[in-house]
Design an enzyme around this catalytic site. Structure first.
Site, PDB file in Angstrom:
ATOM      1  N   ASN A  26       0.531  -1.308   0.162  1.00 15.30           N
ATOM      2  CA  ASN A  26       0.033  -0.008   0.339  1.00 15.30           C
ATOM      3  C   ASN A  26       0.770   1.658  -0.421  1.00 15.30           C
ATOM      4  O   ASN A  26       1.883   1.624   0.504  1.00 15.30           O
ATOM      5  CB  ASN A  26      -0.771   0.166   1.034  1.00 15.30           C
ATOM      6  CG  ASN A  26      -2.292   0.193   1.539  1.00 15.30           C
ATOM      7  OD1 ASN A  26      -2.948   1.226   0.413  1.00 15.30           O
ATOM      8  ND2 ASN A  26      -2.147   1.848   2.231  1.00 15.30           N
ATOM      9  N   HIS A  77      -4.965   9.653  -1.329  1.00 12.53           N
ATOM     10  CA  HIS A  77      -4.789  10.911  -0.296  1.00 12.53           C
ATOM     11  C   HIS A  77      -5.189  12.479  -1.758  1.00 12.53           C
ATOM     12  O   HIS A  77      -3.316  12.716  -1.877  1.00 12.53           O
ATOM     13  CB  HIS A  77      -4.292  11.240   0.398  1.00 12.53           C
ATOM     14  CG  HIS A  77      -4.255  10.353   1.482  1.00 12.53           C
ATOM     15  ND1 HIS A  77      -5.158  10.389   2.554  1.00 12.53           N
ATOM     16  CD2 HIS A  77      -3.581   8.970   2.091  1.00 12.53           C
ATOM     17  CE1 HIS A  77      -5.302   9.068   3.366  1.00 12.53           C
ATOM     18  NE2 HIS A  77      -4.419   8.416   2.803  1.00 12.53           N
ATOM     19  N   GLU A  89      -7.681   4.441   0.555  1.00 14.41           N
ATOM     20  CA  GLU A  89      -7.713   5.777   1.445  1.00 14.41           C
ATOM     21  C   GLU A  89      -8.145   7.022   1.183  1.00 14.41           C
ATOM     22  O   GLU A  89      -7.671   8.279   1.203  1.00 14.41           O
ATOM     23  CB  GLU A  89      -6.062   5.790   2.833  1.00 14.41           C
ATOM     24  CG  GLU A  89      -5.876   4.976   2.950  1.00 14.41           C
ATOM     25  CD  GLU A  89      -4.057   4.870   3.838  1.00 14.41           C
ATOM     26  OE1 GLU A  89      -4.212   6.298   4.111  1.00 14.41           O
ATOM     27  OE2 GLU A  89      -3.766   4.044   3.687  1.00 14.41           O
ATOM     28  N   ASP A 126      -9.379  10.841   0.151  1.00 16.54           N
ATOM     29  CA  ASP A 126      -9.942  11.848   0.650  1.00 16.54           C
ATOM     30  C   ASP A 126      -9.215  12.544  -0.886  1.00 16.54           C
ATOM     31  O   ASP A 126      -8.621  12.689  -0.960  1.00 16.54           O
ATOM     32  CB  ASP A 126      -9.584  11.801   2.065  1.00 16.54           C
ATOM     33  CG  ASP A 126      -7.988  11.740   2.655  1.00 16.54           C
ATOM     34  OD1 ASP A 126      -7.174  11.250   1.309  1.00 16.54           O
ATOM     35  OD2 ASP A 126      -8.195  12.302   3.744  1.00 16.54           O
TER      36      ASP A 126
HETATM   37  O1  G3I Z   1      -4.690   8.581  20.612  1.00 12.80           O
HETATM   38  C1  G3I Z   1      -3.786  10.086  20.502  1.00 12.80           C
HETATM   39  C2  G3I Z   1      -4.979  10.598  21.782  1.00 12.80           C
HETATM   40  O2  G3I Z   1      -4.728   9.773  22.696  1.00 12.80           O
HETATM   41  C3  G3I Z   1      -3.982  12.096  21.749  1.00 12.80           C
HETATM   42  O3  G3I Z   1      -4.756  12.666  23.054  1.00 12.80           O
HETATM   43  C4  G3I Z   1      -4.090  12.817  20.695  1.00 12.80           C
HETATM   44  C5  G3I Z   1      -2.837  14.466  20.813  1.00 12.80           C
HETATM   45  O4  G3I Z   1      -2.686  14.333  19.926  1.00 12.80           O
HETATM   46  O5  G3I Z   1      -3.383  12.411  19.657  1.00 12.80           O
HETATM   47  C6  G3I Z   1      -4.048  11.179  19.095  1.00 12.80           C
HETATM   48  O6  G3I Z   1      -3.315  10.283  17.827  1.00 12.80           O
HETATM   49  C7  G3I Z   1      -3.562  10.652  17.075  1.00 12.80           C
HETATM   50  C8  G3I Z   1      -3.732   9.447  15.946  1.00 12.80           C
HETATM   51  O7  G3I Z   1      -4.113   9.996  15.258  1.00 12.80           O
HETATM   52  C9  G3I Z   1      -5.065   8.869  16.417  1.00 12.80           C
HETATM   53  O8  G3I Z   1      -5.920   9.930  16.742  1.00 12.80           O
HETATM   54  C10 G3I Z   1      -1.946  10.634  16.742  1.00 12.80           C
HETATM   55  O9  G3I Z   1      -1.607  12.273  17.267  1.00 12.80           O
HETATM   56  C11 G3I Z   1      -2.268  10.918  15.219  1.00 12.80           C
HETATM   57  O10 G3I Z   1      -0.461  11.092  14.904  1.00 12.80           O
HETATM   58  C12 G3I Z   1      -2.400  10.483  14.228  1.00 12.80           C
HETATM   59  O11 G3I Z   1      -2.809  10.755  12.886  1.00 12.80           O
HETATM   60  C13 G3I Z   1      -2.612   9.432  12.514  1.00 12.80           C
HETATM   61  C14 G3I Z   1      -1.991   9.479  11.182  1.00 12.80           C
HETATM   62  O12 G3I Z   1      -2.468   7.769   9.564  1.00 12.80           O
HETATM   63  C15 G3I Z   1      -0.947   9.083  11.853  1.00 12.80           C
HETATM   64  O13 G3I Z   1       0.101   9.344  10.683  1.00 12.80           O
HETATM   65  C16 G3I Z   1      -4.577   9.651  11.626  1.00 12.80           C
HETATM   66  O14 G3I Z   1      -5.362   9.625  12.551  1.00 12.80           O
HETATM   67  C17 G3I Z   1      -4.370   8.458  10.584  1.00 12.80           C
HETATM   68  O15 G3I Z   1      -5.857   8.676   9.720  1.00 12.80           O
HETATM   69  C18 G3I Z   1      -3.353   8.121   9.514  1.00 12.80           C
HETATM   70  O16 G3I Z   1      -3.393   7.360   8.454  1.00 12.80           O
HETATM   71  C19 G3I Z   1      -2.185   7.419   7.671  1.00 12.80           C
HETATM   72  C20 G3I Z   1      -2.311   6.315   7.300  1.00 12.80           C
HETATM   73  O17 G3I Z   1      -2.425   5.371   8.513  1.00 12.80           O
HETATM   74  C21 G3I Z   1      -1.652   5.496   6.199  1.00 12.80           C
HETATM   75  N1  G3I Z   1      -2.063   6.536   5.302  1.00 12.80           N
HETATM   76  C22 G3I Z   1      -1.467   7.658   4.995  1.00 12.80           C
HETATM   77  C23 G3I Z   1      -2.872   8.336   6.467  1.00 12.80           C
HETATM   78  C24 G3I Z   1      -3.047   9.276   6.636  1.00 12.80           C
HETATM   79  O18 G3I Z   1      -1.569   9.853   7.187  1.00 12.80           O
END
Ligand code: G3I
Length: 459
Positions: free
Chosen positions: A208, A244, A272, A274
């Site tokens: 992926n 994306h 994914e 969007d």
């Molecule tokens: O769970 C913690 C929470 O406890 C805390 O309070 C909060 C404060 O910022 O952070 C929370 O964690 C976040 C997590 O998502 C859950 O919401 C992280 O900071 C945040 O960095 C994380 O982002 C995720 C991201 O991947 C990380 O790279 C996104 O939700 C998620 O949608 C995104 O998904 C990725 C795919 O896995 C791979 N392809 C790209 C895509 C977009 O970045």
């Protein structure tokens, strides 16, 4: 409340109803009970009719209420947005937390949905104990094998497809210098697939990546790797194009790129999807976004081996985009309040639905309600009445609003709202809808909470 028609002359409502009853008499027989345009089937049903699975990324804790209703009814596949990543499932070495992942799998099973497992080998969202460890290559390889065996084994038989390796390449097509590549070389990729296959021989195994939707240096590298893995007999089943994307920038080579991967003998999934825009959204951007979503889904629909289109969160309020790209957002098919956006209808249209511009049913007249623009507390909507095989002479369209929805002004119709019920009768100049023709009227309204699209009844 009563709203004025513009630019029509006004007619007392009772008089108009009497005229309506008389005028409509000749056509009422043609307006069977259901003359309103029923909503399209859910996306999952439209997808199934085309042989496509339609998915969304989800957050386990949100799977109740409206979010849960939409996730369960519109989609045939769920991808845990974060819950199956290594950092989520093994925050402390040897200590596992499967709570959210289990919850999503259980929800999917209860709703007859597939699950896409995401993701086993990545350079992000790994636990600190792993990234901060000073491992030999042999130790790291063993850790990776154990991780894959444990997680894939736990969900054996419950996961339709795994994103085994995620984002292995840099933009120029060279291998990304990650924890894995730097220590293990590119061989970690084949090993990961082999270990995953051993743990669940029936799961489809994907590689992926992002920025590989069109033909470019990065997708060429991915293509060459997949070709080589297939030649070596590595158990790889599919390629995930994350998608994306940016408003107005769907790659023109998307379908060609999907097709060339399919021609290697692997499945392809849009994993994914969007499409982000500079905020604030406006009707022109939302219209463009609908066209963009439609073209992505149509590209997948056109290739038999493109099996799944998954959006990365179905609602703008659940999207990663604003947090990562300040000033950008509105990237998903539903707005912050879980109302479908034009993008939703773009997806539906690519799958053979057509709730934005439904063809009139032969022998009947239909009415279709759409929100043409929406802002903090207000919106503009329209209703289009179309006839085919029938005609109208004097019409009345009515619907029931939800809490907080209130019509404030109408044009090309005489509209009243009593409680939640809105009734709009034709203006003096547009009471006739000929066979094969249509009439459209518009209105402004206010809303709070949510602004769902109601079902309009004619008659
Ligand atoms: O769970 C913690 C929470 O406890 C805390 O309070 C909060 C404060 O910022 O952070 C929370 O964690 C976040 C997590 O998502 C859950 O919401 C992280 O900071 C945040 O960095 C994380 O982002 C995720 C991201 O991947 C990380 O790279 C996104 O939700 C998620 O949608 C995104 O998904 C990725 C795919 O896995 C791979 N392809 C790209 C895509 C977009 O970045």
């Amino acid at each position: 409340m009563r709203t004025s028609t513009t630019p029509s002359a006004r007619t007392p409502f009772a008089t108009r109803l009497a005229a309506l009853a008389a005028g409509a008499a000749t056509t009422l027989a043609l307006l069977a009970a259901g003359t309103a345009h029923a909503a399209d089937p859910p996306l999952r049903d439209l997808g199934a009719a085309k042989g496509k699975v339609i998915g969304t990324a989800v957050t386990g804790s949100k799977l109740t209420g409206t979010y849960g209703d939409i996730a369960g009814s519109q989609f045939s596949s769920l991808t845990p947005g974060n819950a199956m990543k290594w950092g989520s499932v093994e925050p402390t070495q040897g200590s596992f937390d499967w709570t959210e992942a289990d919850q999503i799998v259980a929800f999917a099973q209860a709703h007859n949905q597939q699950v896409r497992g995401h993701t086993l080998v990545w350079h992000n969202q790994n636990p600190n104990w792993l990234t901060n460890g000073n491992w030999t290559s042999a130790q790291l390889s063993t850790l990776l094998q154990n991780h894959i065996s444990t997680e894939v084994g736990r969900y054996k038989g419950k996961i339709a497809a795994w994103d085994v390796v995620n984002e292995a390449f840099d933009e120029d097509g060279t291998y990304r210098p990650t924890l894995w590549y730097n220590s293990l070389g590119s061989g970690y990729i084949a090993n990961a697939f082999t270990w995953a296959h051993a743990a669940d021989p029936n799961a489809k195994l994907y590689i992926n990546d992002y920025n590989v939707e069109g033909v470019n240096a990065k997708s060429n590298a991915l293509y060459n790797l997949v070709k080589s893995l297939k030649q070596q007999g590595v158990p790889i089943d599919g390629v995930g194009l994350q998608a994306h994307l940016v408003l107005g920038q769907v790659p023109s080579t998307l379908q060609q790129n999907i097709q060339r991967f399919a021609d290697l003998g692997v499945d392809v999934a849009i994993t994914e999807l969007d499409i982000r825009m500079a905020l604030p959204a406006d009707s022109a951007k939302l219209t463009q976004q609908a066209a963009d979503f439609k073209s992505v889904v149509a590209a997948c629909a056109a290739v038999t081996r493109c099996v799944n289109v998954t959006v990365w969160g179905f609602a703008d309020s659940d999207s990663w985009v604003p947090g990562t790209f300040p000033g950008y957002g509105a990237a998903t098919p539903y707005d912050d309040n879980y109302s479908p956006k034009p993008a939703y209808h773009g997806i539906a249209e690519a799958l053979g639905g057509g709730s934005t511009t439904p063809p009139p049913t032969n022998g009947a007249c239909t009415a279709t309600y759409s929100v043409t623009s929406q802002w903090n507390t207000g919106f503009t909507g329209q209703v289009k009445i179309s006839c085919a095989g029938a005609s109208l002479s004097g019409w009345r369209a009515s619907w029931t609003f939800g809490a907080g929805q209130q019509i404030t002004q109408a044009w090309n119709a005489d509209c009243t709202q009593s409680g939640a019920t809105v009734t709009c009768a034709n203006a003096p100049y547009n009471g006739t809808v000929p066979d094969g023709g249509s009439v459209t009227f518009g209105f402004n309204g206010s809303w709070n909470g949510s602004n769902p699209v109601p079902l309009v009844t004619l008659g």
